[in-house]
Design a protein around this motif. Sequence first.
Motif, PDB file in Angstrom:
ATOM      1  N   VAL A  36     -31.839   8.773  40.535  1.00 59.46           N
ATOM      2  CA  VAL A  36     -31.704   9.687  41.378  1.00 59.46           C
ATOM      3  C   VAL A  36     -31.049   9.453  42.991  1.00 59.46           C
ATOM      4  O   VAL A  36     -30.642  10.725  43.716  1.00 59.46           O
ATOM      5  CB  VAL A  36     -33.093  10.750  41.695  1.00 59.46           C
ATOM      6  CG1 VAL A  36     -33.006  12.435  42.147  1.00 59.46           C
ATOM      7  CG2 VAL A  36     -33.155  11.659  40.252  1.00 59.46           C
ATOM      8  N   ALA A  37     -31.080   8.964  43.522  1.00 57.82           N
ATOM      9  CA  ALA A  37     -31.399   7.859  44.359  1.00 57.82           C
ATOM     10  C   ALA A  37     -29.731   8.335  44.961  1.00 57.82           C
ATOM     11  O   ALA A  37     -28.858   8.472  45.794  1.00 57.82           O
ATOM     12  CB  ALA A  37     -31.770   6.607  45.405  1.00 57.82           C
ATOM     13  N   SER A  38     -29.171   7.475  43.306  1.00 58.57           N
ATOM     14  CA  SER A  38     -27.767   7.390  43.122  1.00 58.57           C
ATOM     15  C   SER A  38     -27.036   8.945  42.891  1.00 58.57           C
ATOM     16  O   SER A  38     -25.953   9.427  43.485  1.00 58.57           O
ATOM     17  CB  SER A  38     -27.222   6.613  41.922  1.00 58.57           C
ATOM     18  OG  SER A  38     -27.442   6.622  40.856  1.00 58.57           O
ATOM     19  N   VAL A  39     -27.408   9.661  42.391  1.00 57.85           N
ATOM     20  CA  VAL A  39     -27.606  11.166  41.877  1.00 57.85           C
ATOM     21  C   VAL A  39     -27.675  12.105  42.936  1.00 57.85           C
ATOM     22  O   VAL A  39     -27.088  12.428  43.394  1.00 57.85           O
ATOM     23  CB  VAL A  39     -28.816  11.800  40.743  1.00 57.85           C
ATOM     24  CG1 VAL A  39     -27.991  12.604  40.629  1.00 57.85           C
ATOM     25  CG2 VAL A  39     -27.915  10.508  39.988  1.00 57.85           C
ATOM     26  N   ASP A  64     -33.598   9.840  61.428  1.00 57.60           N
ATOM     27  CA  ASP A  64     -32.917   9.537  62.019  1.00 57.60           C
ATOM     28  C   ASP A  64     -31.935   7.840  61.333  1.00 57.60           C
ATOM     29  O   ASP A  64     -31.381   6.884  61.551  1.00 57.60           O
ATOM     30  CB  ASP A  64     -33.056   8.125  62.981  1.00 57.60           C
ATOM     31  CG  ASP A  64     -34.135   9.305  64.678  1.00 57.60           C
ATOM     32  OD1 ASP A  64     -33.227  10.174  64.664  1.00 57.60           O
ATOM     33  OD2 ASP A  64     -35.339   9.616  65.355  1.00 57.60           O
ATOM     34  N   GLY A  65     -32.883   7.690  60.254  1.00 56.86           N
ATOM     35  CA  GLY A  65     -31.989   6.858  59.375  1.00 56.86           C
ATOM     36  C   GLY A  65     -33.398   5.247  59.585  1.00 56.86           C
ATOM     37  O   GLY A  65     -33.367   4.915  60.896  1.00 56.86           O
ATOM     38  N   ALA A 193     -35.404   4.201  50.685  1.00 61.59           N
ATOM     39  CA  ALA A 193     -36.749   4.042  50.120  1.00 61.59           C
ATOM     40  C   ALA A 193     -36.945   5.321  49.547  1.00 61.59           C
ATOM     41  O   ALA A 193     -36.951   5.757  50.289  1.00 61.59           O
ATOM     42  CB  ALA A 193     -37.475   3.065  51.132  1.00 61.59           C
ATOM     43  N   VAL A 194     -38.078   5.391  49.028  1.00 61.29           N
ATOM     44  CA  VAL A 194     -38.422   6.416  47.644  1.00 61.29           C
ATOM     45  C   VAL A 194     -39.814   6.577  47.557  1.00 61.29           C
ATOM     46  O   VAL A 194     -40.275   6.081  47.678  1.00 61.29           O
ATOM     47  CB  VAL A 194     -37.469   6.918  46.683  1.00 61.29           C
ATOM     48  CG1 VAL A 194     -38.121   7.954  46.077  1.00 61.29           C
ATOM     49  CG2 VAL A 194     -35.982   7.061  46.703  1.00 61.29           C
ATOM     50  N   MET A 294     -37.132  10.791  51.239  1.00 61.93           N
ATOM     51  CA  MET A 294     -36.597   9.955  50.708  1.00 61.93           C
ATOM     52  C   MET A 294     -36.278   8.904  52.533  1.00 61.93           C
ATOM     53  O   MET A 294     -36.054   9.846  53.623  1.00 61.93           O
ATOM     54  CB  MET A 294     -35.575   9.279  50.878  1.00 61.93           C
ATOM     55  CG  MET A 294     -35.099   9.352  49.204  1.00 61.93           C
ATOM     56  SD  MET A 294     -33.631   9.511  48.436  1.00 61.93           S
ATOM     57  CE  MET A 294     -32.737   8.604  48.651  1.00 61.93           C
ATOM     58  N   GLN A 295     -36.480   7.753  52.859  1.00 63.98           N
ATOM     59  CA  GLN A 295     -35.764   6.520  54.070  1.00 63.98           C
ATOM     60  C   GLN A 295     -34.404   6.328  53.990  1.00 63.98           C
ATOM     61  O   GLN A 295     -34.730   5.742  53.166  1.00 63.98           O
ATOM     62  CB  GLN A 295     -37.016   5.548  54.439  1.00 63.98           C
ATOM     63  CG  GLN A 295     -37.930   6.383  54.798  1.00 63.98           C
ATOM     64  CD  GLN A 295     -38.997   5.037  55.401  1.00 63.98           C
ATOM     65  OE1 GLN A 295     -38.745   4.197  55.405  1.00 63.98           O
ATOM     66  NE2 GLN A 295     -40.433   5.325  56.117  1.00 63.98           N
ATOM     67  N   LEU A 296     -33.531   6.685  54.474  1.00 66.87           N
ATOM     68  CA  LEU A 296     -32.246   6.250  53.887  1.00 66.87           C
ATOM     69  C   LEU A 296     -32.227   4.995  55.571  1.00 66.87           C
ATOM     70  O   LEU A 296     -32.537   5.335  56.500  1.00 66.87           O
ATOM     71  CB  LEU A 296     -31.276   7.412  54.085  1.00 66.87           C
ATOM     72  CG  LEU A 296     -30.898   8.361  53.091  1.00 66.87           C
ATOM     73  CD1 LEU A 296     -30.345   8.716  53.287  1.00 66.87           C
ATOM     74  CD2 LEU A 296     -31.446   7.775  51.725  1.00 66.87           C
ATOM     75  N   SER A 297     -31.228   4.376  55.122  1.00 62.75           N
ATOM     76  CA  SER A 297     -30.784   3.159  56.092  1.00 62.75           C
ATOM     77  C   SER A 297     -29.576   4.309  57.270  1.00 62.75           C
ATOM     78  O   SER A 297     -29.212   4.727  56.371  1.00 62.75           O
ATOM     79  CB  SER A 297     -30.140   2.386  55.529  1.00 62.75           C
ATOM     80  OG  SER A 297     -28.693   2.459  54.573  1.00 62.75           O
ATOM     81  N   GLN A 298     -29.223   3.924  58.850  1.00 61.80           N
ATOM     82  CA  GLN A 298     -28.542   4.118  59.428  1.00 61.80           C
ATOM     83  C   GLN A 298     -26.992   4.224  58.720  1.00 61.80           C
ATOM     84  O   GLN A 298     -26.840   5.249  58.603  1.00 61.80           O
ATOM     85  CB  GLN A 298     -28.513   3.992  60.423  1.00 61.80           C
ATOM     86  CG  GLN A 298     -29.891   3.638  60.839  1.00 61.80           C
ATOM     87  CD  GLN A 298     -29.847   2.773  62.639  1.00 61.80           C
ATOM     88  OE1 GLN A 298     -29.062   1.402  62.367  1.00 61.80           O
ATOM     89  NE2 GLN A 298     -31.045   3.530  62.770  1.00 61.80           N
ATOM     90  N   SER A 299     -26.577   3.507  57.579  1.00 62.67           N
ATOM     91  CA  SER A 299     -25.186   3.171  56.786  1.00 62.67           C
ATOM     92  C   SER A 299     -24.609   4.591  56.056  1.00 62.67           C
ATOM     93  O   SER A 299     -23.980   4.798  55.724  1.00 62.67           O
ATOM     94  CB  SER A 299     -25.199   1.717  56.358  1.00 62.67           C
ATOM     95  OG  SER A 299     -26.074   1.296  55.363  1.00 62.67           O
TER      96      SER A 299
END
Length: 444
Positions: A36-39, A64-65, A193-194, A294-299
Amino acid sequence: MNDVRDRSHRLNRADGIARHGRLRRSGPFRTVAALVASVAAVALVSTASVAAIAAKQVTDDLGDGVQIEGQPAPRSNGTKAPSLSAYKGGFNMLVVGTDNDPDQSAEFGERDATLNDVNILLHVSADHTNATAVSIPRDLVTPIPACKKTDGSGTAPAMAAQPINTSFSDGGLNCVTQTVQGLTGLDIQYSAAVSFNGVIEMSNAIGGVPVCVAQPIEDPYTGLDLPAGTSTLQGDEALAFLRTRHGVGDGSDLGRISSQQVFLSSLLRTVKSNDTLTSPTTLYKLARAAASNMQLSQSLNDIGTMVQMGRALQDLPLSQVNFVQYPGTTGGTGVYEGKVQPTTYLADQLFAKIKADQSFSLGEDSTGIGSEANAAPSAAASSPAAAAPSAPASSPAAAAPSSPAAGTPSTPAAAPTASATPETIEGLEGQSADQETCSKAFGY
């Protein structure tokens, strides 16, 4: 396998066996969040209308990422994020499922440490015609590099041989990313991260996933009770299915991974066959559910990047999406006792293909110990929507192949020839997204 029924009720939860801290409920179950992260990247902005409606709310949810060493930092000077086409060998995204979250419900129990119990590395080819999602077992023993501690108190020392699910505890998402890069030899451009609640909320957002089980599954540790046949799972019940280890295969984490791939492949088929990718309402719900959990990377924490990723992924043929397990075995000795030992020669073949951005196929009977082919596949498997052929000329991706927003190279890659046959990696376990499978109950 034709006994289809909707199951939306919540399960009574049974106490599990503590594995770390005061954990009342056992087992990782966030593998769905990897897909689902990709979805979510697809769903976030698969249509311009969703981007217009949800951009502000989703941006607020993202935060903030997370800073990941080697990945692009925030663009405070106003420069644009690198487009997907900047990564000539395709792009790689790591999705981590953690077993602890300060905001999670108390019913999940208290934990003394946070572990990355689910680790899935998604590779999408440069021409966006194929993808591979590699599930890395939580107990796979691997070197863990020295990582900066998330609390700023210094650096956690390198370790020569530890289960990969310990890498999050001191160094967070950055340390897991560095560990997986060392294990696979691949550069990872995006990370996420989920949390626990992500599975519940995102499965609810798409209205459930039909899942086939070959025999009745009863697991007192997760409260799962499913009859043989197909059930539509969402919320707590989807969560229980993805958590179950004692109820499927041989009761091991390796069996659980192949059972989880039954859910993942059906999830992708569901998203492709219904109106998820064209419904602004559904996309908005899924985007908010994903961004809030989710925690997303800054990228990755960038709407424009997600637009590109969505357009890159939405037209992938199901037959060209492989879910595979990082090759490994149990029953080893020494540092591998009670853990998973890498099968190096198979891992080398797998990641050589990914690094070279080459597609591959799986051998017969590759589904693993927790799943088997569905003897009575549904009619949806052969429907045009489920087949999901390459983008027609009228699709946004095909209409603007040189647009940076579409995430495609400025010079489109040549279409695969009919005679091109991907090499088969014999012994590698997994399945393609178009392959309908059923989970095998424990002991079968």
